[in-house]
Design an enzyme around this catalytic site. Sequence first.
Site, PDB file in Angstrom:
ATOM      1  CG  HIS A 173    -110.414  51.715  74.056  1.00  0.00           C
ATOM      2  ND1 HIS A 173    -109.111  51.414  73.664  1.00  0.00           N
ATOM      3  CD2 HIS A 173    -110.387  53.022  74.438  1.00  0.00           C
ATOM      4  CE1 HIS A 173    -108.359  52.484  73.809  1.00  0.00           C
ATOM      5  NE2 HIS A 173    -109.102  53.470  74.269  1.00  0.00           N
ATOM      6  CG  ASP A 392    -109.632  63.356  49.484  1.00  0.00           C
ATOM      7  OD1 ASP A 392    -110.835  63.088  49.260  1.00  0.00           O
ATOM      8  OD2 ASP A 392    -108.932  64.015  48.703  1.00  0.00           O
TER       9      ASP A 392
END
Length: 451
Positions: A173, A392
């Site tokens: 992060h 996808d």
Amino acid sequence: MAESSEVRILSKSLIRPSPRLCEEDGGRLIHLTPWDLMLLSIDYIQKGILFRRPPTQDADMTLTISRLRDSFAAALDRFFPLAGRLSIANLDTSPPSLSISLKCNDEGADFIHASAPSVTVSSILHSLYVPPVVLSFFPLNRALSYDGHRLPLLATQVTELADGIFIACSLNHAVADGTVFWNFFNSWSQICRSGGCPEVSIPPAIDRWFLDSCIPPIRLPFGGENDFIRRPVYPPVEECVFHFSAAAVAKLKSMVNAEMGTDGQISSLQSLLSLIWVSVTRARRLDPNKETSYMILIGCRTRLTPPLPESYLGNAVHVAATQNVTAGELLQRGLGWAAWQLNQTVALFKESLVRSCLADWVRTPSFSYACTFKPEDLLTGGSPRFNVYGNDFGWGRPVGVRSGAGNKGDGKVTVYPGPEKGSIAVEVCLSPKTLSALIKDEELMRMVSCI
């Protein structure tokens, strides 16, 4: 990684980006901004997506895993800083100080292949409570961002399930925010889906943005990690994922705007978060005179002049807090009033405030710490705008999204888009006692839909 008898690690590879032309030996050094540095004591970002098993011709998964590994490597070529490590330099100053940068030394990112043959898609997707085994699908659990000087900045774990696949990423992060996280995920899936074509829709913008008054590297007034890094004690919490259909979200937005006479000014997300805030406060059974705050992470890329590119590879997030609200006032005044408080917190957020906070931080550094929420407060991250369901990899859209153990405190709320357009999923992490009361809250559960 979290340990679970249900999950077995099959292989682990260190993936390095391809050699780059015109790069100095050892790689470039990217100086970190205040936005980055203040997150050094925060856990890695951990998100993953759930798929049904690919077509029967790939039933043994060998070809699928190979495609995923190759496309992960190709995506890493484009996002090469994520294959580096943090570099800590002790500066020759009095008093002692240090600087922390991102070194693009290509040490690599982890690719892990795992198996959980007893876990089904349905057991994850249709469980209101998130099953504990999900935490074992994520690498680098309990690592702090500061640990990126010795651990990979990025790791992925592909876990085969009985009838599906879970693909998880853990990302440091201190070098990236949620926008970068999902841009990497989207790029990886695009490359895999296209058969390995390395072109991506949103190539990352590598250079960091600094205030004109801030000359990097930023000097931190500390002699070592013990002066500013805190290893958190993780509280006992549980989590649920609530799904709100597009119709439910629209109904809630219409209801709070009608109540306040605001003609659509209160957004869908603000309306939904007001429901969460009121419901959680009720479940916590707080003293009516106790103050409760709601902290929201606001993206700053479009709020600067000139704006940062969408593809900016770094942190660009500010915390805005709705404060000076008592539990009694919140419950008495209800959803419309709560939503209006959130709306005004966002409306009052200005670029000048961002610049002032960053300048102040350079003069007096302070740090965010994992799992330190007050027992009466909430913190929301994530966004319904992130492209989660567009990932996808070549065998269809995901059917769900879940997160790892990182930054799971009592009061952490994470927002995702839902599987249908306009729907929203909300992951709520609370103490077991509060969460048990929350799922019995009639006002909340009337709005929750099944998927």
